[in-house]
Design a protein around this motif. Structure first.
Motif, PDB file in Angstrom:
ATOM      1  N   ASN A  27      -0.025  27.809  29.200  1.00 41.24           N
ATOM      2  CA  ASN A  27      -0.038  29.234  28.877  1.00 41.24           C
ATOM      3  C   ASN A  27       0.134  30.107  30.113  1.00 41.24           C
ATOM      4  OD1 ASN A  27      -0.211  29.344  26.083  1.00 41.24           O
ATOM      5  ND2 ASN A  27      -2.413  29.065  26.071  1.00 41.24           N
ATOM      6  N   THR A  28      -0.585  29.779  31.200  1.00 42.98           N
ATOM      7  CA  THR A  28      -0.496  30.613  32.400  1.00 42.98           C
ATOM      8  C   THR A  28       0.864  30.474  33.080  1.00 42.98           C
ATOM      9  OG1 THR A  28      -1.600  28.841  33.649  1.00 42.98           O
ATOM     10  CG2 THR A  28      -2.977  30.622  32.841  1.00 42.98           C
ATOM     11  N   ASN A  31       3.417  32.554  31.052  1.00 41.32           N
ATOM     12  CA  ASN A  31       3.340  34.000  31.233  1.00 41.32           C
ATOM     13  C   ASN A  31       4.157  34.460  32.435  1.00 41.32           C
ATOM     14  OD1 ASN A  31       1.431  35.901  29.558  1.00 41.32           O
ATOM     15  ND2 ASN A  31       0.494  33.873  29.495  1.00 41.32           N
ATOM     16  N   LEU A  34       7.949  34.524  31.689  1.00 40.91           N
ATOM     17  CA  LEU A  34       8.454  35.334  30.583  1.00 40.91           C
ATOM     18  C   LEU A  34       9.675  36.194  30.945  1.00 40.91           C
ATOM     19  CD1 LEU A  34       5.226  36.527  28.689  1.00 40.91           C
ATOM     20  CD2 LEU A  34       6.952  34.908  27.897  1.00 40.91           C
ATOM     21  N   GLN A  49       6.842  37.649  22.703  1.00 44.00           N
ATOM     22  CA  GLN A  49       5.533  37.478  22.063  1.00 44.00           C
ATOM     23  C   GLN A  49       5.489  36.189  21.242  1.00 44.00           C
ATOM     24  OE1 GLN A  49       5.729  41.870  20.720  1.00 44.00           O
ATOM     25  NE2 GLN A  49       3.598  41.296  20.402  1.00 44.00           N
ATOM     26  N   ILE A  52       4.751  32.862  22.982  1.00 46.40           N
ATOM     27  CA  ILE A  52       3.327  32.631  23.215  1.00 46.40           C
ATOM     28  C   ILE A  52       2.587  32.410  21.908  1.00 46.40           C
ATOM     29  CG2 ILE A  52       1.193  33.636  24.137  1.00 46.40           C
ATOM     30  CD1 ILE A  52       2.900  35.204  26.116  1.00 46.40           C
ATOM     31  N   LEU A 282      -2.991  39.185  30.551  1.00 46.96           N
ATOM     32  CA  LEU A 282      -1.933  38.401  31.190  1.00 46.96           C
ATOM     33  C   LEU A 282      -0.550  38.895  30.789  1.00 46.96           C
ATOM     34  CD1 LEU A 282      -3.366  34.758  30.871  1.00 46.96           C
ATOM     35  CD2 LEU A 282      -3.283  36.191  32.916  1.00 46.96           C
ATOM     36  N   PHE A 283      -0.398  39.255  29.512  1.00 47.22           N
ATOM     37  CA  PHE A 283       0.897  39.723  29.016  1.00 47.22           C
ATOM     38  C   PHE A 283       1.309  41.012  29.724  1.00 47.22           C
ATOM     39  CE2 PHE A 283       3.733  41.611  25.761  1.00 47.22           C
ATOM     40  CZ  PHE A 283       4.580  40.537  25.548  1.00 47.22           C
ATOM     41  N   THR A 286       1.941  40.409  33.681  1.00 47.34           N
ATOM     42  CA  THR A 286       3.195  39.727  34.001  1.00 47.34           C
ATOM     43  C   THR A 286       4.390  40.668  33.875  1.00 47.34           C
ATOM     44  OG1 THR A 286       2.316  37.598  33.262  1.00 47.34           O
ATOM     45  CG2 THR A 286       4.698  37.824  33.352  1.00 47.34           C
ATOM     46  N   VAL A 407      -2.129  39.078  22.217  1.00 48.45           N
ATOM     47  CA  VAL A 407      -0.714  39.202  22.571  1.00 48.45           C
ATOM     48  C   VAL A 407       0.033  40.003  21.504  1.00 48.45           C
ATOM     49  CG1 VAL A 407       1.427  37.920  22.945  1.00 48.45           C
ATOM     50  CG2 VAL A 407      -0.699  37.086  23.937  1.00 48.45           C
TER      51      VAL A 407
END
Length: 480
Positions: A27-28, A31, A34, A49, A52, A282-283, A286, A407
């Motif tokens: 996941n990290t 991000n 992206l 979106q 994720i 995080l979204f 980034t 998210v």
């Protein structure tokens, strides 16, 4: 499961943490990648979106099924299957020719991931039977999230800048294979004395609820009102059916009796709130660092390092604190820090100045580092060991639901605010309502931590545990 030596228990913990590492790292790392993926695949904000949320949505929908299945057929078997499917899914993601294929392969990854985290936590719960030792083990488990947050942006940034975004999925291969070989050699088999039967109707209702709700939120800025109302109606109908159907089953997918425990219910709300805040944080970070400030993926990862470092440092500290003093202090610290971080961005536009940006990252990392251990410990400590897989799966499901909704909601709010304007001109003002939502998530952690960790809450958990362990409840739950 036989009692293991101290060395063997620590080795089992390490193997379980490896599975968490690849799931969290995925996941990290994603991000940070992206913006590069968006350009290469010509994707919209909603498309990003879905890369994720397709993962977290399937994960949330299948976690409880995986937990109960592991209790029934064997936790080691399900854990091994999860490692294989997740690793294969990672290879497929690295080969995806377009956005639609990537989303589909992310869903395959999630099927494997659903068999890892709750099952690993169930293995840990049954391996570490002493409450203090278990709390410390869960603290180490939480620290792995910090490692993934620290290593993910750096590894992802380095790979994206040097090789390309497809290489981020290659990281899972050596770790997944090593965890598979070590599991075959060292992890003993365990299962519930008599686990519950499958609940296909409940499973379908959960999928309908989460899928339709997520679709309605993500597509709201671009889809017509009629379509949103249809999917929103499906979500409400699925929720109502779930609440009506599950209590009438002898062996439900979601044992609603767990929620009679105030600490367990509080931990569920805290998990949803904290991980919704994390997903949104995080979204936004980034997209801002790369699309507004124009930083490379590696430089963006370096900027996020203070947040990750604080999570890494605070997670084991929180585990020890929960083991010695209970969950209350950890939850209060977590809620306060996350709320303050959100206020910095929402009210003072922290992202526009380097000093406040770093302070905001440090505060959020500190809060998130303290929140994980009390969630997991509270979820499993008051429940019968025979149902550890299901209890751990509910906690893990709450995390994934939170991240999915975070998210979806934050992305929808941002898309509505930006509109047709460029990111550089509209991002800060468009993101302000989103930051207030993240602030509310942190405040919810604070409030629920204060309300559900007192003495009355402990008594509530004890009453619930006695009910679940009574002969008639054991018989209906399939426990001997």
């Amino acid at each position: 499961m036989p009692e293991l030596s101290h060395r063997r228990r620590r080795l089992v913990l390490a193997i379980c943490c490896m599975s968490l590492l690849i799931v969290s790292l995925d996941n990290t790392v994603l991000n940070v990648a992206l913006p590069s993926m968006q350009k290469d695949l010509h994707a919209s904000l909603a498309g990003m979106q879905w890369t994720i949320d397709a993962y977290t949505l399937v994960l949330a929908a299948l976690l409880m099924l995986a937990g109960s299945t592991a209790d029934r057929v064997g936790r080691r078997k399900v854990f091994i299957a999860g490692l294989v499917v997740f690793t294969v899914g990672s290879v497929l993601c690295s080969l995806a020719p377009n956005l639609e294929s990537l989303v589909a392969f992310r869903m395959i990854q999630a099927v494997g991931g659903s068999m890892l985290n709750p099952v690993a936590m169930s293995i840990i719960t049954n391996t570490f039977t002493d409450p203090r030792e278990r709390a410390r083990a869960i603290g180490v488990w939480g620290a792995v999230v910090g490692i993934s947050m620290a290593a993910g942006p750096l590894i992802g940034g380095l790979l994206v800048d040097s090789v390309g975004w497809r290489s981020i999925f290659w990281v899972n291969l050596p770790v997944g294979l090593a965890a598979l070989l070590l599991t075959l050699r060292y992890v003993p088999e365990s299962r519930a004395p008599k686990a519950r039967r499958p609940d296909p109707v409940g499973q379908l209702l959960v999928i309908a609820l989460l899928g339709s709700l997520t679709y309605a939120i993500i597509e709201a800025p671009e889809s017509g009102t009629e379509k949103i109302l249809v999917f929103g109606g499906i979500a409400l109908a699925a929720l109502a059916a779930l609440l009506w159907y599950e209590p009438r089953r002898d062996e439900p997918l979601i044992d609603l009796r767990f929620f009679r425990s105030a600490p367990f219910s509080g931990a569920t709300v805290v998990a949803v709130s904290a991980f919704a805040g994390l997903g949104g944080f995080l979204f936004l970070s980034t997209l801002y660092l790369q699309n507004v400030r124009g930083l490379s993926a590696l430089d963006a990862g370096l900027w996020m390092l203070p947040m990750a470092a604080m999570t890494f440092v605070c997670a084991p500290l929180s585990g020890r604190l929960v083991g010695s003093r209970g969950p209350r202090l950890s939850l209060l610290v977590a809620g306060t820090a996350m709320t303050l971080s959100g206020v910095l961005f929402a009210a003072f536009e922290a992202e526009t100045a380097n000093v406040t940006l770093v302070i905001g990252y440090v505060l959020f990392g500190l809060g998130f580092g303290f929140v994980n251990a009390p969630i997991t410990n509270t979820a499993v400590s008051g429940m019968p060991r025979a149902q550890a897989g299901v209890a751990a799966a509910v906690a893990s499901t709450s995390r994934q639901i939170g991240q999915t909704l975070g998210v979806a909601v934050i992305g929808a709010v941002l898309a509505s605010g930006v509109g047709s304007s460029s990111y550089e001109d509209a991002f800060v003002s468009a993101a302000r309502p989103a930051w207030w939502i993240i602030t509310a998530c942190g405040f919810m952690v604070l409030v629920m931590g204060a309300l559900t960790s007192g003495r009355w809450a402990v008594r509530s958990a004890e009453r619930t545990a006695r009910r679940l362990e009574s002969p008639e409840v054991k018989e209906s739950a399939g426990v001997t």
